[in-house]
Design an enzyme around this catalytic site. Sequence first.
Site, PDB file in Angstrom:
ATOM      1  N   GLY A  50      -9.355  -2.511   9.624  1.00 17.64           N
ATOM      2  CA  GLY A  50      -9.408  -2.496   8.172  1.00 17.64           C
ATOM      3  C   GLY A  50      -9.524  -1.084   7.625  1.00 17.64           C
ATOM      4  N   SER A  51     -10.353  -0.931   6.617  1.00 17.62           N
ATOM      5  CA  SER A  51     -10.377   0.323   5.856  1.00 17.62           C
ATOM      6  C   SER A  51     -10.772   1.524   6.694  1.00 17.62           C
ATOM      7  CB  SER A  51     -11.357   0.191   4.697  1.00 17.62           C
ATOM      8  OG  SER A  51     -10.977  -0.914   3.915  1.00 17.62           O
ATOM      9  N   THR A  52     -11.552   1.297   7.767  1.00 18.93           N
ATOM     10  CA  THR A  52     -11.947   2.447   8.571  1.00 18.93           C
ATOM     11  C   THR A  52     -10.733   3.089   9.242  1.00 18.93           C
ATOM     12  OG1 THR A  52     -12.452   0.882  10.346  1.00 18.93           O
ATOM     13  CG2 THR A  52     -14.300   1.718   9.048  1.00 18.93           C
ATOM     14  N   PHE A  53      -9.581   2.404   9.191  1.00 17.21           N
ATOM     15  CA  PHE A  53      -8.385   2.976   9.803  1.00 17.21           C
ATOM     16  C   PHE A  53      -7.621   3.867   8.825  1.00 17.21           C
ATOM     17  CE2 PHE A  53      -4.138   2.818  11.847  1.00 17.21           C
ATOM     18  CZ  PHE A  53      -4.510   3.204  13.129  1.00 17.21           C
TER      19      PHE A  53
END
Lengths: 395, 608
Positions: free
Chosen positions: B327-330
């Site tokens: 998700g957003s951590t990527f």
Amino acid sequence: MTTVPSAGMARAASPTPGGLLPLPLSVWPTETRLLLGLVVTWCLFGLLVLLSASWWPSLQETGNGFYTIQRQLIWLAISWGLLLLVIRTSIRRLLHLAGPAVLLGCVLIALTLVVGTEVNGASRWLVLGPIQLQPTELVKPFVVLQGAALFAHWRRISPDQRMLWLGVFGALILLILKQPNLSTAALTGLLLWFIALASGMPLTIMGGVAGLGAAAGTLSILVNDYQRERVTSFLNPWKDARDSGYQLVQSLLAIGSGGTTGSGFGLSTQKLSYLPIQTTDFIFSVYAEEFGLVGSLVLLLFLAVFGLVGLQVALRARGNQLRLVAIGATTLLVGQSIMNIAVASGAMPTTGLPLPLVSYGGNSLLASLFTAGLLIRCSLESAEHSSPVSGRSPS
Amino acid sequence: MPRRPPQPVRRPTSARHGRGQGPVQLQPVPAGRLKLVLAVLLLALGGLAGRLAWLQVIAADGLATRARQVQTERIPPLGRKRSIVDRNGRLIALDEERVTVWAHPRYFRFHDRNDPETADPNRHRSPIEVARLLAPVLGVDATELVRRMGNRPSGIRLATDLEPSLARRVRELAIDGIDLSPGPQRLYPQGSLFANVVGFLNLDRVPQAGLEQSRDADLRSQESSIGLRRTADGVPLPDGLNAGMLYRDDLRLQLTLDTRLQRVAQLELARAVRHWHAKRGAAIVMDARNGELLALTSVPTYDPNRYWSFSPSLFREWSVQDLYEPGSTFKPINLAIGLQEKVLNAHTMVDDIGQLQISGWPIFNADRSGHGTIDLATVLQVSSNVGMVQAMRQLKPSIYWDWLHRIGIDEAPQTDLPGAVSGQLKDRATFLENPIEPATAAFGQGLSLTPLKLVQLHGMLVNGGRLVDPHITRGLRTGDALGGPRPAQGRQLLDPAVCRQVLAWLETVVQKGSGKPAQVPGYRIGGKTGTAQKAANGVYIPGARITSFVAHLPIDDPRYVVLVVVDEPQGGNAYGSTVAAPVAKSIIESLLVIEQIPPSGAASGRAG
């Protein structure tokens, strides 16, 4: 018994005053000196072997590796005192002592059955304070003497006297068997048989007695479980090498480890608690491991030489009693050694017998040196008899 | 000899005894008989000579070999295993010697010194006699010992896990038929703290999980079987001992983990997992310069000292072995790729219209609202999905895929952690044909990787573009020696300038974006939250999310990556910023203290 005369040795009964020896050593005949030398050599040899064999168990049990050898030295001193006493005493007087001594031995052995202390499941001891008496050992020299007295003049002794002493010997052997000490019983029986054989008893009778003895032995083995176990474990010790065959297996391992030249004095490994009773019954195994076949053969050769010297003494001895005492003493010392070595090397079922003058034990030392003393005394008495011829000719 | 008849000797009178005394005629003892007796003795001596020659020459070798076997005690390798220590030498796993007592009643014998009446050492003893001796030492009732022995003749395990000092007392009793077999026992003094990484040995000392299993060969002590000659009482003999035969290596496996940080991480993570009723959690701290992991913890875990009371499903480290959609951590990774390919730059603006249709699939922001035309820092701050799609659209899908492949999404990271798996990336053809694939990849969905892999990728941002191998072991050290950190390593994939740019954006996320809960006063910290939908078999599970927070610090001298992942926290307010970021903050605070990182200079507090 007192009616039996011996070949007159009147002079021998009076020892030279002052000295320990009945005669100065310088006038001893070569044969007697040789005999004394052999006995001294045997004792020194025994001390060395025992020193090596006893060091480890002494260290383990008392913390002092010389504990056993120290006690053996004390006993050796006492026993040599006894030997000197014996060679200062005429055989005739000793023969007079023999009868009562054998009877006393019977009583003491009977006593061990009642109040004795058992060691290793056999050979009972009488404990008198710090001293432990083993009557079966102590009676042996007197059996030689009494056996000689009995068979030397077998034909001149009245039948009831014969029966009396044959009965006493029989009782003695049965009492020893009852202890139970099969080996000493067998040794005593064989000793008497050999004395009888030497005395010239008809071979048919000797053969018959031997047959009877063998039959009795076979029967005893068949009847007694513990004896049968000994025999089967003797026939195949490896079958139960950790239990009934243990002693013999460890002994064979020790002897075999010695190989031809041995591991060297003091370097036996089997004596390090693998061998049981390595200071007495199996002391030969320690010696054989340390000195190899060379050492074994030297010991056997020594025994042969001792036997031959003993025979020489017997042949030169004047009078039947002296002859039989000499051959009996020789048979006792050499024969017991043979039995001990035979047991250790698995040539005979495992029975406890000390190796004379080598194994640890005061009783055994006393008896062995008493016996050796008898032989020396016989030699001396023969020499004294012939000394007018040989001793005085140079002068 | 015996054949010679004795008759000739029988003479009526003795000629030799001329003085012939005695009333009855004397029959002299025949010389032949005396010789016969001696002949028998000599014959016996000859027989003995033969017997001894056989024993000492022919059978000698066999007997000597057998004697050696009896005298030589083979000491088999005990299977000792080396200790495991943390980066500071604290013990994590060690072997202690414990002794098992075996009874063989059929051989029971002992020498009773206090009782001369029964001093015979060869007498067989009954189990109760032996039990009475053993009971006070073992601390077990004699009747209980007898019960354990039952009627079996040998091979009875009488007591186990005996202290060596007690075993010595048993040995001093010198009872035949009682054997002592010493053996090592594995202990994990830190309990569950390192269970997920270190694993454990089972009761048969077979490694079952973790490093114990993956580094089994390295952990096995160098041991050879020793043949030692002994006396029957067990005293060793110096004979035949070579130098070095009794050598025992004292190597220890040193880890890069720090027990203190590990403990903080586990406590904080466990607290969050408990508070949010989450399924599980993981926290990883990596030194991005060389890939050393300072903490790697997961919840729930187990106690390796009592592994049997836990479910075997816990015996694996999920942060290394399980995939999830990051998700957003990527997103920062994507932006770095865009910057590296120069389709993006520090001033790129994107149009966040709140919703997009790609090949018929709707794409929303998490809050379903648009943010208008925003720069990339803001895209990260508000974690705009649409903004990310708009930004990454400027990269050709083929180049994009090649980058995803190059940074190793679909391959397992080079690591010493047991069981690391490769992530999942759509194959190149699918990725190129379906516009939805690059679009979802832009905000970290549609591809999956392990938390460990994500830490590796963020490490690349921190260390200036190098893909380092995350690892937890520093190697074997002798004695108390400790190894220093490994030098920097890794494959250079990104320009350092690109990484600096992304970190600058990430710092703003913590300063004014979703990463605010991770702020630590006085330190410049970058970070990114993540709240991803969980998928199973290609279908997203409603309400099941995986929240995460990744932090980078310190921005002025970037070195550490901290990742916290909490799986399936419950509650409407469960986001990366609310669940994972506070845990990360606690870990960061401890990390700053433990690693003695000075506060950032005057520049702190201002945007980079």
